[in-house]
Design a protein around this motif. Structure first.
Motif, mmCIF file in Angstrom:
data_model
loop_
_atom_site.group_PDB
_atom_site.id
_atom_site.type_symbol
_atom_site.label_atom_id
_atom_site.label_comp_id
_atom_site.label_asym_id
_atom_site.label_seq_id
_atom_site.Cartn_x
_atom_site.Cartn_y
_atom_site.Cartn_z
ATOM 1 N N THR A 186 111.224 -9.817 12.741
ATOM 2 C CA THR A 186 111.547 -10.586 11.545
ATOM 3 C C THR A 186 112.006 -9.613 10.463
ATOM 4 N N LYS A 187 113.086 -9.966 9.791
ATOM 5 C CA LYS A 187 113.620 -9.100 8.747
ATOM 6 C C LYS A 187 112.654 -9.012 7.563
ATOM 7 N N VAL A 188 112.691 -7.871 6.864
ATOM 8 C CA VAL A 188 111.807 -7.598 5.724
ATOM 9 C C VAL A 188 112.643 -7.306 4.488
ATOM 10 N N ALA A 189 112.270 -7.935 3.375
ATOM 11 C CA ALA A 189 112.832 -7.607 2.067
ATOM 12 C C ALA A 189 111.718 -7.042 1.196
ATOM 13 N N HIS A 190 112.010 -5.949 0.495
ATOM 14 C CA HIS A 190 110.999 -5.290 -0.345
ATOM 15 C C HIS A 190 111.435 -5.344 -1.801
ATOM 16 N N VAL A 191 110.625 -6.000 -2.625
ATOM 17 C CA VAL A 191 110.847 -6.056 -4.070
ATOM 18 C C VAL A 191 110.069 -4.909 -4.709
ATOM 19 N N GLU A 192 110.725 -4.141 -5.571
ATOM 20 C CA GLU A 192 110.230 -2.874 -6.124
ATOM 21 C C GLU A 192 110.377 -1.758 -5.106
ATOM 22 N N ALA A 193 111.414 -1.833 -4.299
ATOM 23 C CA ALA A 193 111.669 -0.790 -3.304
ATOM 24 C C ALA A 193 112.119 0.498 -3.984
ATOM 25 N N GLY A 194 111.850 1.607 -3.311
ATOM 26 C CA GLY A 194 112.418 2.886 -3.713
ATOM 27 C C GLY A 194 111.680 3.651 -4.795
ATOM 28 N N ILE A 195 110.638 3.074 -5.407
ATOM 29 C CA ILE A 195 109.937 3.847 -6.432
ATOM 30 C C ILE A 195 109.084 4.915 -5.745
ATOM 31 N N ARG A 196 109.022 6.083 -6.347
ATOM 32 C CA ARG A 196 108.320 7.216 -5.742
ATOM 33 C C ARG A 196 107.639 8.064 -6.807
ATOM 34 N N SER A 197 106.409 8.474 -6.503
ATOM 35 C CA SER A 197 105.716 9.458 -7.334
ATOM 36 C C SER A 197 105.825 10.845 -6.707
ATOM 37 N N PHE A 198 106.145 10.890 -5.399
ATOM 38 C CA PHE A 198 106.195 12.122 -4.608
ATOM 39 C C PHE A 198 104.828 12.804 -4.578
ATOM 40 N N ASP A 199 103.784 11.990 -4.662
ATOM 41 C CA ASP A 199 102.395 12.473 -4.611
ATOM 42 C C ASP A 199 101.720 11.798 -3.423
ATOM 43 N N LEU A 200 101.621 12.528 -2.323
ATOM 44 C CA LEU A 200 101.083 11.949 -1.096
ATOM 45 C C LEU A 200 99.561 11.799 -1.123
ATOM 46 N N SER A 201 98.924 12.219 -2.211
ATOM 47 C CA SER A 201 97.490 11.962 -2.328
ATOM 48 C C SER A 201 97.225 10.527 -2.783
ATOM 49 N N MET A 202 98.262 9.819 -3.210
ATOM 50 C CA MET A 202 98.121 8.436 -3.656
ATOM 51 C C MET A 202 98.350 7.498 -2.467
ATOM 52 N N PRO A 203 97.385 6.637 -2.130
ATOM 53 C CA PRO A 203 97.599 5.687 -1.031
ATOM 54 C C PRO A 203 98.843 4.828 -1.237
ATOM 55 N N GLU A 204 99.131 4.485 -2.516
ATOM 56 C CA GLU A 204 100.305 3.644 -2.791
ATOM 57 C C GLU A 204 101.603 4.327 -2.367
ATOM 58 N N GLU A 205 101.658 5.659 -2.476
ATOM 59 C CA GLU A 205 102.883 6.364 -2.090
ATOM 60 C C GLU A 205 103.128 6.262 -0.586
ATOM 61 N N ILE A 206 102.054 6.345 0.189
ATOM 62 C CA ILE A 206 102.182 6.150 1.643
ATOM 63 C C ILE A 206 102.681 4.742 1.926
ATOM 64 N N ASN A 207 102.104 3.760 1.244
ATOM 65 C CA ASN A 207 102.528 2.366 1.446
ATOM 66 C C ASN A 207 104.012 2.186 1.147
ATOM 67 N N ARG A 208 104.484 2.794 0.041
ATOM 68 C CA ARG A 208 105.900 2.677 -0.323
ATOM 69 C C ARG A 208 106.800 3.299 0.740
ATOM 70 N N MET A 209 106.447 4.496 1.161
ATOM 71 C CA MET A 209 107.295 5.223 2.103
ATOM 72 C C MET A 209 107.395 4.506 3.444
ATOM 73 N N VAL A 210 106.247 4.059 3.951
ATOM 74 C CA VAL A 210 106.249 3.367 5.244
ATOM 75 C C VAL A 210 107.010 2.048 5.142
ATOM 76 N N THR A 211 106.745 1.288 4.089
ATOM 77 C CA THR A 211 107.421 -0.001 3.925
ATOM 78 C C THR A 211 108.927 0.185 3.858
ATOM 79 N N ASP A 212 109.393 1.121 3.041
ATOM 80 C CA ASP A 212 110.829 1.310 2.884
ATOM 81 C C ASP A 212 111.494 1.868 4.138
ATOM 82 N N SER A 213 110.705 2.517 4.995
ATOM 83 C CA SER A 213 111.293 3.069 6.222
ATOM 84 C C SER A 213 111.639 1.988 7.236
ATOM 85 N N ILE A 214 111.067 0.770 7.080
ATOM 86 C CA ILE A 214 111.340 -0.306 8.040
ATOM 87 C C ILE A 214 111.908 -1.557 7.366
ATOM 88 N N THR A 215 112.238 -1.450 6.085
ATOM 89 C CA THR A 215 112.767 -2.595 5.336
ATOM 90 C C THR A 215 114.246 -2.793 5.639
#
Length: 371
Positions: A117-146
């Motif tokens: 099923t296709k995925v659309a991500h709202v607020e895609a592409g935002i980055r802190s470039f801080d991998l200690s933040m769980p949210e940054e992992i979530n963003r990167m993984v989500t955008d890699s398959i969106t």
């Protein structure tokens, strides 16, 4: 087009709501163009998210609550994936739309793609470039398959292009959180603390601190509080605080003056009433920096990085960092009237959801409908 919308926490509903309203408007023009189902994963329990919350903000109630709260990061991710797989198999969709960067965003994206099923991500592409933040992992993984990326800024679009996303997949639509802010600004409600603390417009500060790096290290948290209290003159400090954080504060060896007010967390309308009229906001929340920027309120972010650089480059926000020694110089500039005025970023105009739905309308002919 059948669309499943995902929300995992209170801010997610505020982002989804204007999109649903825009789809309803599109349906009135194009008789039933969109059929949608709103799913609450239950990731965050929020006692403020009652029937009143939905009614006051004109937010639709979810069609289903998966009840996946609690547990570790891994346990919660797994629970959401198992529950959402069953939901999506029972109610197939042409598109799964996720918002923001919570665990539900990532988990539901993975499930959708595994079910083709296709995925659309709202607020895609935002980055802190801080991998200690769980949210940054979530963003990167989500955008890699969106498949479809709706962005809040040109910075976000550039991050996506650098990672290999094609221009035709990226839609710079603006910030849906600002849609909700502007739609409800006339309904902001004076909280009880206003009269109890004798607050006056422009005559107090609002604080929000919740990140573990700031509040869990007790010695550092104590130095933060001491620096804020020492530097803020005689301005009242209003701190809507989680009970857990309040308990930590009481355990610290910090003298809290009468003007330091710890209060229960506030609802959206009451909290933004305070922000809009504050002299300044101190926070470690990304979303609040956006709202402060739009309302023209000086904002000090107690972090070393931000996933919303537009609030710093263009808006009223400044990164103060995580060194308590940086607080006094920031307050000197604020109290001397030397804070930057800032401006509102492009397309943060209350019309982002309409642009998103226009993008969805253009997609309708390209996605085969589910039976």
């Amino acid at each position: 087009m059948n669309i499943t919308l995902i929300a995992g926490a209170r801010p997610n509903f505020m982002k989804v709501a204007p999109i649903i309203h825009a789809m309803d408007e599109a349906n009135s023009r194009n008789d039933g163009l969109f059929r949608y189902r709103l799913i609450h994963t239950g990731q965050h329990y929020d006692k403020i998210m009652s029937d009143t919350f939905f009614e006051e903000l004109n937010i639709p109630h979810p069609d289903a609550n998966l009840g996946c709260g609690g547990g570790s990061q891994a346990e919660q991710t797994a629970a959401i994936m198992v529950a959402f797989e069953k939901e999506l198999q029972a109610h197939p969709a042409d598109l799964v739309m996720v918002v923001g960067d919570v665990t539900s965003t990532m988990a539901c994206s993975i499930v959708a793609r595994k079910l083709n099923t296709k995925v659309a991500h709202v607020e895609a592409g935002i980055r802190s470039f801080d991998l200690s933040m769980p949210e940054e992992i979530n963003r990167m993984v989500t955008d890699s398959i969106t498949d479809v990326f709706f962005t809040t800024s040109e910075w976000a679009g550039e991050n996506l292009r650098k990672s290999g996303v094609k221009d035709e997949q990226i839609h710079f639509t603006g910030n849906v959180m600002i849609d909700t802010l502007l739609a409800n600004r006339h309904k902001f409600t004076r909280p009880e603390i206003w009269d109890r603390a004798g607050l006056e417009e422009g005559g107090y500060l609002v604080m929000t601190l919740h990140r573990p790096a700031n509040v869990d290290e007790k010695e550092k948290f104590a130095r933060f509080l001491e620096a804020i209290i020492a530097s803020s003159g005689d301005l009242p400090l209003i701190f809507p605080v989680h009970p857990r954080t309040a308990k930590i504060i009481r355990e610290l060896d910090v003298a809290l003056p009468e003007r330091f007010h710890m209060i229960e967390p506030l609802g959206y309308l009451e909290f933004n009433y305070l922000v809009e009229r504050a002299r300044a906001v101190l926070t470690d929340s990304g979303g609040i920096t956006e709202e402060a920027t739009v309302m023209g309120v000086p904002c000090m972010t107690l972090r070393d990085n931000t996933e919303r650089p537009e609030t710093v480059e263009l808006g009223t926000n400044e990164l103060i960092g995580t060194d308590p020694a940086n607080i006094a110089p920031a307050f000197e500039r604020l109290l001397a009237g030397q804070w930057k005025s800032g401006r509102i970023p492009d397309k943060w105009d209350g019309k982002a959801a309409g642009r998103i739905v226009a993008g969805l309308e253009a997609m309708v002919s390209s996605i085969p409908a589910t039976p």
